[in-house]
Design a protein around this motif. Sequence first.
Motif, PDB file in Angstrom:
ATOM      1  N   ALA A 251       0.822  -1.211   0.000  1.00  0.00           N
ATOM      2  CA  ALA A 251       0.000   0.000   0.000  1.00  0.00           C
ATOM      3  C   ALA A 251       0.858   1.264   0.000  1.00  0.00           C
ATOM      4  O   ALA A 251       0.481   2.278  -0.597  1.00  0.00           O
ATOM      5  CB  ALA A 251      -0.936  -0.006   1.209  1.00  0.00           C
ATOM      6  N   LYS A 252       2.011   1.197   0.644  1.00  0.00           N
ATOM      7  CA  LYS A 252       2.881   2.372   0.703  1.00  0.00           C
ATOM      8  C   LYS A 252       3.446   2.719  -0.672  1.00  0.00           C
ATOM      9  O   LYS A 252       3.828   3.868  -0.913  1.00  0.00           O
ATOM     10  CB  LYS A 252       4.025   2.122   1.682  1.00  0.00           C
ATOM     11  N   GLU A 253       3.516   1.727  -1.548  1.00  0.00           N
ATOM     12  CA  GLU A 253       4.044   1.956  -2.893  1.00  0.00           C
ATOM     13  C   GLU A 253       2.941   2.125  -3.929  1.00  0.00           C
ATOM     14  O   GLU A 253       3.230   2.327  -5.104  1.00  0.00           O
ATOM     15  CB  GLU A 253       4.931   0.768  -3.306  1.00  0.00           C
ATOM     16  N   SER A 254       1.689   2.038  -3.494  1.00  0.00           N
ATOM     17  CA  SER A 254       0.579   2.076  -4.428  1.00  0.00           C
ATOM     18  C   SER A 254      -0.045   3.460  -4.506  1.00  0.00           C
ATOM     19  O   SER A 254       0.326   4.383  -3.778  1.00  0.00           O
ATOM     20  CB  SER A 254      -0.494   1.060  -4.010  1.00  0.00           C
ATOM     21  N   MET A 255      -1.024   3.592  -5.392  1.00  0.00           N
ATOM     22  CA  MET A 255      -1.778   4.831  -5.519  1.00  0.00           C
ATOM     23  C   MET A 255      -2.404   5.235  -4.188  1.00  0.00           C
ATOM     24  O   MET A 255      -2.586   6.419  -3.913  1.00  0.00           O
ATOM     25  CB  MET A 255      -2.907   4.653  -6.540  1.00  0.00           C
ATOM     26  N   ARG A 256      -2.765   4.246  -3.389  1.00  0.00           N
ATOM     27  CA  ARG A 256      -3.478   4.511  -2.140  1.00  0.00           C
ATOM     28  C   ARG A 256      -2.546   4.873  -0.994  1.00  0.00           C
ATOM     29  O   ARG A 256      -3.000   5.137   0.102  1.00  0.00           O
ATOM     30  CB  ARG A 256      -4.331   3.303  -1.781  1.00  0.00           C
ATOM     31  N   LYS A 277      -2.070  13.231   2.307  1.00  0.00           N
ATOM     32  CA  LYS A 277      -0.825  12.700   2.843  1.00  0.00           C
ATOM     33  C   LYS A 277      -0.958  11.201   3.073  1.00  0.00           C
ATOM     34  O   LYS A 277      -1.728  10.745   3.897  1.00  0.00           O
ATOM     35  CB  LYS A 277      -0.476  13.411   4.162  1.00  0.00           C
ATOM     36  N   GLY A 278      -0.179  10.429   2.322  1.00  0.00           N
ATOM     37  CA  GLY A 278      -0.175   8.980   2.491  1.00  0.00           C
ATOM     38  C   GLY A 278      -1.408   8.283   1.975  1.00  0.00           C
ATOM     39  O   GLY A 278      -1.700   7.156   2.386  1.00  0.00           O
ATOM     40  N   GLY A 279      -2.160   8.918   1.057  1.00  0.00           N
ATOM     41  CA  GLY A 279      -3.369   8.280   0.553  1.00  0.00           C
ATOM     42  C   GLY A 279      -3.705   8.727  -0.851  1.00  0.00           C
ATOM     43  O   GLY A 279      -2.897   9.340  -1.551  1.00  0.00           O
ATOM     44  N   LEU A 280      -4.920   8.398  -1.271  1.00  0.00           N
ATOM     45  CA  LEU A 280      -5.393   8.764  -2.598  1.00  0.00           C
ATOM     46  C   LEU A 280      -5.577  10.267  -2.719  1.00  0.00           C
ATOM     47  O   LEU A 280      -5.783  10.963  -1.719  1.00  0.00           O
ATOM     48  CB  LEU A 280      -6.735   8.077  -2.874  1.00  0.00           C
ATOM     49  N   ASP A 281      -5.523  10.769  -3.966  1.00  0.00           N
ATOM     50  CA  ASP A 281      -5.879  12.166  -4.146  1.00  0.00           C
ATOM     51  C   ASP A 281      -7.398  12.276  -4.080  1.00  0.00           C
ATOM     52  O   ASP A 281      -8.138  11.368  -4.426  1.00  0.00           O
ATOM     53  CB  ASP A 281      -5.348  12.705  -5.481  1.00  0.00           C
ATOM     54  N   LYS A 282      -7.871  13.406  -3.600  1.00  0.00           N
ATOM     55  CA  LYS A 282      -9.288  13.562  -3.276  1.00  0.00           C
ATOM     56  C   LYS A 282     -10.183  13.459  -4.507  1.00  0.00           C
ATOM     57  O   LYS A 282     -11.275  12.896  -4.440  1.00  0.00           O
ATOM     58  CB  LYS A 282      -9.513  14.888  -2.543  1.00  0.00           C
ATOM     59  N   GLU A 283      -9.739  14.018  -5.604  1.00  0.00           N
ATOM     60  CA  GLU A 283     -10.598  13.991  -6.785  1.00  0.00           C
ATOM     61  C   GLU A 283     -10.866  12.564  -7.232  1.00  0.00           C
ATOM     62  O   GLU A 283     -11.983  12.222  -7.617  1.00  0.00           O
ATOM     63  CB  GLU A 283      -9.967  14.798  -7.914  1.00  0.00           C
ATOM     64  N   TYR A 284      -9.861  11.726  -7.178  1.00  0.00           N
ATOM     65  CA  TYR A 284     -10.040  10.321  -7.545  1.00  0.00           C
ATOM     66  C   TYR A 284     -10.890   9.598  -6.498  1.00  0.00           C
ATOM     67  O   TYR A 284     -11.813   8.851  -6.833  1.00  0.00           O
ATOM     68  CB  TYR A 284      -8.674   9.656  -7.683  1.00  0.00           C
ATOM     69  N   ALA A 285     -10.591   9.828  -5.226  1.00  0.00           N
ATOM     70  CA  ALA A 285     -11.276   9.106  -4.151  1.00  0.00           C
ATOM     71  C   ALA A 285     -12.754   9.461  -4.079  1.00  0.00           C
ATOM     72  O   ALA A 285     -13.595   8.612  -3.777  1.00  0.00           O
ATOM     73  CB  ALA A 285     -10.600   9.402  -2.817  1.00  0.00           C
ATOM     74  N   PHE A 286     -13.105  10.718  -4.361  1.00  0.00           N
ATOM     75  CA  PHE A 286     -14.474  11.183  -4.187  1.00  0.00           C
ATOM     76  C   PHE A 286     -15.247  11.222  -5.503  1.00  0.00           C
ATOM     77  O   PHE A 286     -16.277  11.890  -5.601  1.00  0.00           O
ATOM     78  CB  PHE A 286     -14.483  12.568  -3.533  1.00  0.00           C
ATOM     79  N   HIS A 287     -14.756  10.503  -6.496  1.00  0.00           N
ATOM     80  CA  HIS A 287     -15.378  10.578  -7.818  1.00  0.00           C
ATOM     81  C   HIS A 287     -16.836  10.127  -7.774  1.00  0.00           C
ATOM     82  O   HIS A 287     -17.700  10.691  -8.448  1.00  0.00           O
ATOM     83  CB  HIS A 287     -14.581   9.725  -8.806  1.00  0.00           C
ATOM     84  N   TRP A 288     -17.128   9.080  -7.004  1.00  0.00           N
ATOM     85  CA  TRP A 288     -18.509   8.620  -6.859  1.00  0.00           C
ATOM     86  C   TRP A 288     -19.042   9.069  -5.503  1.00  0.00           C
ATOM     87  O   TRP A 288     -18.886   8.395  -4.501  1.00  0.00           O
ATOM     88  CB  TRP A 288     -18.587   7.110  -6.998  1.00  0.00           C
ATOM     89  N   SER A 289     -19.653  10.238  -5.499  1.00  0.00           N
ATOM     90  CA  SER A 289     -20.238  10.815  -4.286  1.00  0.00           C
ATOM     91  C   SER A 289     -21.746  10.898  -4.451  1.00  0.00           C
ATOM     92  O   SER A 289     -22.237  11.381  -5.482  1.00  0.00           O
ATOM     93  CB  SER A 289     -19.661  12.209  -4.026  1.00  0.00           C
TER      94      SER A 289
END
Length: 849
Positions: A251-256, A277-289
């Motif tokens: 996970a540390k080396e992944s997109m997430r 920080k240490g996670g997905l970018d918000k636009e990608y993560a919140f695409h399905w809201s």
Amino acid sequence: MNKNIWQQAKPHVIAIAIFLVISIFYCLPVFKGLVVNQHDTIGWKGMVQQSIEYKEKFGHMPLWTNSMFSGMPTYQIGIESHHNVHIAWLDHVFTLWLPAPANYFFLACIGFYILCMAVRARSLPSVFGALAYAFASYNAVIAAVGHNTKFGAMGYAPAVLAGFILLSQRKYLLGFLTTMLFSTLMIWQNHLQITYYTFLMAGLMAIAYAIKCIREKQLKPLLVSVSLAAVAVVIGIASYAVVLYPTSTYAKESMRGGRSELTAVTTGDTANVNKSKGGLDKEYAFHWSYGISETMTLIMPAYKGGSSGPGELPEEGKAMEALQESQLPSDVANYFYGALSSYWGTQPNTSGTVYLGVMVCLLFIAGLFVVRSWHKGWIIAASVLGIVMAWGSNFQEFNYFLFDHLPFYNKFRAPTTSLVIPQLTFALLAVMTLQSLFYEEWDRKELLKKLKLAGIVSGVVLLILVATYFTADFRSPNDGRLREGIAGTVAQMIGRGQQTEQSLQQGNQIAGSLVGGLVQDRRSLYGADLLRVFLVLGALALIGWRFFTNQKSRTYLLAALALVNTIDLLTVDRRYLNDNIYTDEENYYKVFNPNRADLQIKQDTGYFRVFDQTASDPFADSRASYHHNSIGGYMPARLALYDDVMTHQLRKSNMGMYNMLNTKYFITINPQDRQPIAQENPMAAGPVWFVRELQYADNADGEMKALDSLDYLHTAVLDKREQSKVSANPQYDSLATIRLVSHQNEEMVYESNASSNQFAVFSEVYYPSGWTASIDGKETPIVRVNYALRGLPVPAGKHEIVFKFAPASFYTGDTISLVVGIGSILLLLGGGFLLWRNRNKPATQTTAA
């Protein structure tokens, strides 16, 4: 004695029989040899096929796959323990060895029924709630698309909460064993997002229980319960360490994991916007809201239309009528109809609505006033939190704060998934409401007063539904683009390739009629479901009236409630999971039948990669991965370095990057017969090559920029932080050679021969957590070059170079899983024996449910 045992077991046996019959009836085609045509399962099959073939040859699943994204770990694709000693095998018992998806619906019933037993609900209200939870529309949607691990985790989630509740009742042994068993089973489903939401609910429950204990000055039970719960959960997690430990490293080396260090963003590129920080970018993560108003689908399925696509539109509706009147060719008309969508909400697209049932929602509202348990506090808090989290970017002030500060939350995407929380909590409070109304003593006047308040709130909700019917425009944000696209296509067709004023006018007229008809169809769909709401409300009112006039018939009334609610849910479920979505297994996998291009490529026995340009999105399609080592693939948790290269180089058609990745074949469409054909790329760099010089970049942006025009056969670009790994600069030798000798998923062997020090670039993806390199048996550090590839300084002379993938995290995790698996089996057997031995002893003091 046996008669007493049967009397105690009888209602539970009947409940299980009901769950089994309805699950089989709803999924009857699978018992006729058919399978659900699940898109995501097809995607997984493409991902895992190479690993399956490897296991057939070598006896174990590989930890690395070359089949997609030029190579990556298989931790979330197909991994297995070397020991397989654990209590997760009991999954077959709780699903009765049923075929999918019947097993998941049955499991969800069983899991929720166990939760109802923990809160001391009677059997009939529990059956109502179990069927409501299992057959809520979201479950039909995920069963149809193939989110099997999600459905499995959702099945065990209520039982995990049941274990925590038993601990709060001071049934310490039973509660510990229940929590340990079902935590293990849930975690083994390998859907961390559902597991996360389950423990989030458990955390809210713990807070409510702590408040209760503090008020009652009962701190010891609190400490004992929390401690036992923590130990049980840790055992469940540790039993799955064989996957979780290497995954945590991955996970540390992944997109997430927020691995990317890129800061420059070009026009149209959103990959690095709103980074966390240490996670997905918000636009990608919140695409399905989920839209805020869209939440009303919980009580009315068609509040925003339903799913993307025309599946829920009336077959003889206004849109079809407009197409028939347009006199377009049938194939064109069918194409346009397929582009229509019943959904008119704000999500990019959706596979279906989230509907919990009219009765469940109204009973939940009633429960806010009539339920008198301490559980009501955490149930309400969890319900509100789950709904607000689902709003995602539509409520940024709250959800972006959670994303940045709630531990591990920024690893997950698709906020709509959090609606699984109210799916559980609404059904639970509905059960507790029925339990309170039908089995608790009430002052009639007080009860009517509370129900009156519930009726007012329900009336407001129903008023919103009615008002929407008369005030909404039923238009989607995408309707404008749809209309323009149809108008342009029709104009081109009428004008025979040219858009004239007359053809544009005709195109606009046809497109306008079609979209106008679509809007009317959406209104009709809304009206039909609004009528559904009032019909179910009428049934509820009739049953309620009968209850107040004759409480002796409560068994039949509860059965009637369960029957009406289940029929209501199943009719909505069949919009998404019906007989038409089943197919025979041969047709199911025919997408992987090798085509002309595949057969052509398979004649080449060398080591290379393939890029399938015939897929709608090669970086979200795993068909090529089934047959070849693919540049693309299907995986929402790619390696971050590769995702950066994919976004900034491959998607922008930088042939140099494709050549560096040894892309020897491109699959394209032959314009003559419209069939796939393989085109050989003579510029593919091959598995490995020596470069003449090294170029150092100051940061990730500089390294990525250098790839735009890199003379990759002669120069390698490195981040300056990698310089310490380079023992000597390369010296040009025109006769120097390096070649690939053998290749397997977990081992690559090369031979080199040079009269001077060289630097080799390998067309393999760099991954620091598991790959090791040795030259003549002596380990040497792997250098990250060209942003995402491997490099090695190679001394003069003749050498054997070996890359091996043996991640310590997997072997350590596998050992932990073995030890904990043995321990959990012994705990379950020993604890079960103690429970059996003490079954006739007086129960210890318990707190109220």
